[in-house]
Enzyme design. Sequence first.
Site, PDB file in Angstrom:
ATOM      1  N   GLU A  96       0.818  -1.210   0.000  1.00  0.00           N
ATOM      2  CA  GLU A  96       0.000   0.000   0.000  1.00  0.00           C
ATOM      3  C   GLU A  96       0.852   1.261   0.000  1.00  0.00           C
ATOM      4  OE1 GLU A  96      -2.755   0.515   3.267  1.00  0.00           O
ATOM      5  OE2 GLU A  96      -3.564   2.335   2.348  1.00  0.00           O
ATOM      6  N   ASP A 116      -0.682  -4.998   3.043  1.00  0.00           N
ATOM      7  CA  ASP A 116      -1.237  -3.801   3.673  1.00  0.00           C
ATOM      8  C   ASP A 116      -0.664  -3.773   5.085  1.00  0.00           C
ATOM      9  OD1 ASP A 116      -2.575  -1.709   4.753  1.00  0.00           O
ATOM     10  OD2 ASP A 116      -4.541  -2.264   3.947  1.00  0.00           O
ATOM     11  N   ASP A 119      -4.050  -2.208   7.961  1.00  0.00           N
ATOM     12  CA  ASP A 119      -5.382  -2.035   7.384  1.00  0.00           C
ATOM     13  C   ASP A 119      -6.276  -1.518   8.503  1.00  0.00           C
ATOM     14  OD1 ASP A 119      -7.192  -2.207   5.177  1.00  0.00           O
ATOM     15  OD2 ASP A 119      -8.221  -3.739   6.347  1.00  0.00           O
ATOM     16  N   ASP A 246      -6.063  -4.435   0.470  1.00  0.00           N
ATOM     17  CA  ASP A 246      -7.008  -4.510   1.594  1.00  0.00           C
ATOM     18  C   ASP A 246      -7.697  -5.871   1.656  1.00  0.00           C
ATOM     19  OD1 ASP A 246      -6.780  -1.740   2.382  1.00  0.00           O
ATOM     20  OD2 ASP A 246      -8.045  -1.193   0.683  1.00  0.00           O
TER      21      ASP A 246
HETATM   22  C1  IPD Z   1      -8.938   1.070   4.353  1.00  0.00           C
HETATM   23  C2  IPD Z   1      -9.741   0.209   5.290  1.00  0.00           C
HETATM   24  C3  IPD Z   1     -11.180   0.688   5.304  1.00  0.00           C
HETATM   25  C4  IPD Z   1     -11.782   0.701   3.915  1.00  0.00           C
HETATM   26  C5  IPD Z   1     -10.934   1.535   2.975  1.00  0.00           C
HETATM   27  C6  IPD Z   1      -9.516   1.008   2.978  1.00  0.00           C
HETATM   28  P1  IPD Z   1      -6.321   1.360   4.971  1.00  0.00           P
HETATM   29  O1  IPD Z   1      -7.606   0.582   4.307  1.00  0.00           O
HETATM   30  O2  IPD Z   1      -9.704  -1.117   4.901  1.00  0.00           O
HETATM   31  O3  IPD Z   1     -11.960  -0.162   6.073  1.00  0.00           O
HETATM   32  O4  IPD Z   1     -13.056   1.246   3.960  1.00  0.00           O
HETATM   33  O5  IPD Z   1     -11.499   1.437   1.671  1.00  0.00           O
HETATM   34  O6  IPD Z   1      -8.740   1.774   2.079  1.00  0.00           O
HETATM   35  O7  IPD Z   1      -6.163   2.617   4.186  1.00  0.00           O
HETATM   36  O8  IPD Z   1      -6.654   1.610   6.389  1.00  0.00           O
HETATM   37  O9  IPD Z   1      -5.229   0.388   4.735  1.00  0.00           O
END
Ligand code: IPD
Length: 306
Positions: A96, A116, A119, A246
């Site tokens: 990420e 990730d 997350d 994710d």
């Molecule tokens: C996010 C989380 C969140 C989801 C977002 C993701 P991150 O990931 O999984 O629940 O709603 O779409 O981007 O940025 O915390 O790794």
Amino acid sequence: MDDWSHCLTFGLSMAKQASQLVLAAFEQQKEVKCKSSAADLVTQSDMKVENLLKSAIANKYPDHRFCLIIFYLIILLSLWMSHESKSTFDPRFIGEESVGTGEDVELTDHPTWLIDPIDGTVNFVHRFPFVAISIAFCVNKQTEFGIVYSCVDDKVYHAQRGRGAFMNGQQLHVSGQQDVSKCVVVTEIGAERDDLALSTMTSNIFRLLKLPVHGLRALGTAAVDMCQVATGGADVYYHIGMHCWDIAASAIIVQEAGGIVIDTDGSEFDMMSRRVIAASSSVVANHIARVIRVFPCRRDDAKPSE
Ligand code: IPD
């Protein structure tokens, strides 16, 4: 034929090690930066965990490096032939935060780790107790295993292709629910905050509650949300706008627990499309696909010109 179990074992031990880093920083004040939107956050810990995992994996698997060198040569040759230039390329990892700093997302046939590091970064920043490390491993574009380490509650979910899904060693099974009106649905609003995305997501929630369903939940981490379907504690998860890192690991965890993972339009799951439904049965998955609407999202693997 390599069954990649040694990589899974190593991934599990690295996730545990990385989790110590996340937990040590959890209660601390964090320096927070925004990425694509005011709700898309990154901290020093996200970078640290990603670097820890990437360097440990690169050291442990020099044979992946060998593949990398050959792959680099092919890429360099094709770049030379097409007179194009590209500044960064690392086909072994899709992480990420590396993507956040400009790396391409390209899933090739190479052994590739999708990472990730945290997350649920918004949760991490606010100390809301659901944050996870998500690691998926793909070969020939097929996911071989997935690991989701939910740090605060110390739950490690994992699955290997054809070998079932587990949480802290206990085998997981989806609920098998077929009736959408009896479902607990998990979803997220995510980081996309333009008018079309928000109105689509809120109207989806309205439509589902009117079906009706038993309840709607959001833990703030797509990886852990989706693992709830694998445990049978939730019956379906859908999300539009998340990224491949994710959900790559949790997708195989749901599938190995007996669940169904599809695109929101009912077609085959494509981890780059940024749309997913993970459900306890195909009846429920397809019912949700018919009810919800989508908004356009740029694919994770879109080229800069696309
Ligand atoms: C996010 C989380 C969140 C989801 C977002 C993701 P991150 O990931 O999984 O629940 O709603 O779409 O981007 O940025 O915390 O790794």
